[in-house]
Design a protein around this motif. Sequence first.
Motif, PDB file in Angstrom:
ATOM      1  N   ILE A  18      66.737   6.887 -23.680  1.00  0.00           N
ATOM      2  CA  ILE A  18      66.293   7.980 -22.817  1.00  0.00           C
ATOM      3  C   ILE A  18      67.315   8.195 -21.723  1.00  0.00           C
ATOM      4  N   TYR A  19      67.741   9.435 -21.550  1.00  0.00           N
ATOM      5  CA  TYR A  19      68.700   9.782 -20.502  1.00  0.00           C
ATOM      6  C   TYR A  19      68.041   9.676 -19.130  1.00  0.00           C
ATOM      7  N   LEU A  20      68.682   8.935 -18.226  1.00  0.00           N
ATOM      8  CA  LEU A  20      68.137   8.735 -16.882  1.00  0.00           C
ATOM      9  C   LEU A  20      68.891   9.498 -15.800  1.00  0.00           C
ATOM     10  N   GLY A  21      70.032  10.096 -16.135  1.00  0.00           N
ATOM     11  CA  GLY A  21      70.822  10.807 -15.134  1.00  0.00           C
ATOM     12  C   GLY A  21      71.792   9.882 -14.422  1.00  0.00           C
ATOM     13  N   ASN A  22      72.177  10.254 -13.200  1.00  0.00           N
ATOM     14  CA  ASN A  22      73.196   9.482 -12.475  1.00  0.00           C
ATOM     15  C   ASN A  22      72.598   8.460 -11.516  1.00  0.00           C
ATOM     16  N   LYS A  23      71.267   8.270 -11.586  1.00  0.00           N
ATOM     17  CA  LYS A  23      70.613   7.255 -10.765  1.00  0.00           C
ATOM     18  C   LYS A  23      69.610   6.486 -11.613  1.00  0.00           C
ATOM     19  N   THR A  71      79.326   8.639 -13.879  1.00  0.00           N
ATOM     20  CA  THR A  71      78.592   7.612 -14.610  1.00  0.00           C
ATOM     21  C   THR A  71      77.138   8.046 -14.765  1.00  0.00           C
ATOM     22  N   VAL A  72      76.651   8.036 -16.004  1.00  0.00           N
ATOM     23  CA  VAL A  72      75.249   8.358 -16.270  1.00  0.00           C
ATOM     24  C   VAL A  72      74.603   7.151 -16.947  1.00  0.00           C
ATOM     25  N   TYR A  73      73.291   7.107 -16.855  1.00  0.00           N
ATOM     26  CA  TYR A  73      72.570   5.926 -17.318  1.00  0.00           C
ATOM     27  C   TYR A  73      71.536   6.293 -18.380  1.00  0.00           C
ATOM     28  N   LYS A  79      73.302  13.235 -32.491  1.00  0.00           N
ATOM     29  CA  LYS A  79      74.383  12.240 -32.406  1.00  0.00           C
ATOM     30  C   LYS A  79      74.163  11.094 -33.383  1.00  0.00           C
ATOM     31  N   GLY A  80      73.240  11.269 -34.306  1.00  0.00           N
ATOM     32  CA  GLY A  80      72.979  10.232 -35.295  1.00  0.00           C
ATOM     33  C   GLY A  80      71.866   9.301 -34.867  1.00  0.00           C
ATOM     34  N   PHE A  81      71.867   8.117 -35.456  1.00  0.00           N
ATOM     35  CA  PHE A  81      70.843   7.123 -35.163  1.00  0.00           C
ATOM     36  C   PHE A  81      71.473   5.965 -34.394  1.00  0.00           C
ATOM     37  N   PRO A  82      70.790   5.389 -33.423  1.00  0.00           N
ATOM     38  CA  PRO A  82      69.441   5.726 -32.957  1.00  0.00           C
ATOM     39  C   PRO A  82      69.408   7.042 -32.186  1.00  0.00           C
ATOM     40  N   PRO A  83      68.279   7.737 -32.224  1.00  0.00           N
ATOM     41  CA  PRO A  83      68.189   9.053 -31.585  1.00  0.00           C
ATOM     42  C   PRO A  83      68.016   8.960 -30.079  1.00  0.00           C
ATOM     43  N   LYS A  84      68.222  10.077 -29.411  1.00  0.00           N
ATOM     44  CA  LYS A  84      67.860  10.219 -28.002  1.00  0.00           C
ATOM     45  C   LYS A  84      66.410  10.706 -27.941  1.00  0.00           C
TER      46      LYS A  84
END
Length: 254
Positions: free
Chosen positions: A206-211, A185-187, A234-239
């Motif tokens: 925004i990628y937060l990782g697994n914590k 699981t990633v957040y 991956k399209g919109f909305p962006p990372k």
Amino acid sequence: MPKSFDEFYFSTADEKEDIKTLNDYFIKYKNLGIYQDNMFCPECKQAELSYVPKTSQRRAHLKRKTSSKHTNGCSYQFDYASKKYIEEYFKNLRDDQIKDKLDAMMRSLFFKKEYLPQTAIVRGGFSDENPLVLTRKVERQVHHKTLRRKSIEKWLDKELEDELHLFYGKVRLSISEWNNEQGYTVYFLDIFCKDSNREWKKKASIYLGNKVLLKVEEDADYFFVAIGQLDFSKGFPPKLKLASRQALSIEKVV
């Protein structure tokens, strides 16, 4: 490179205005009217700006008049920092120093009406008083660069994708989770802004990782500052990929 502005200081009203307001006025009246000769740099309020209307090749924007200059302390007087310069700058800071830098950017963008010193900058002895300036010593020379700046509340598209920006704005936030192919699981921190209908729409994540190391209230407004690069793969909305794990600051609006 020449800088363009999405917002400006409207001296007649003594407040910042968004370029959309100016565009709407220009389209309606076919002239600048009350804005003519009253548009200045949103940071130093000294450099006079001129309006460049939209064409088939470019968006409408504002640029500095060649006869006008920024104050010595204004970050807009410096060249834009390259991606490599920014990465090297943050690589040489501790996590607590990065946090302090982002918090200072937050204060200068949202909380201090009169921030910038009016005294001249001493090259080589610059004290980094303006947090929107990144100062590095490279081969015995002190370099001062500024970040490309973009309100996350405004339009975001692929033309922004190749460069790191300082994104800022008044937003709402939530935490979402996703299970990857390996079963982990990633957040993500999801960022919401008001659209033209004044409804909250997801603008980026925004990628937060697994914590999850931060807590947010989904119905609260936040001031948001982050340095990173948009990814539209991956399209919109962006990372929004952060320049470093600490290159994010949020503060609840009270």
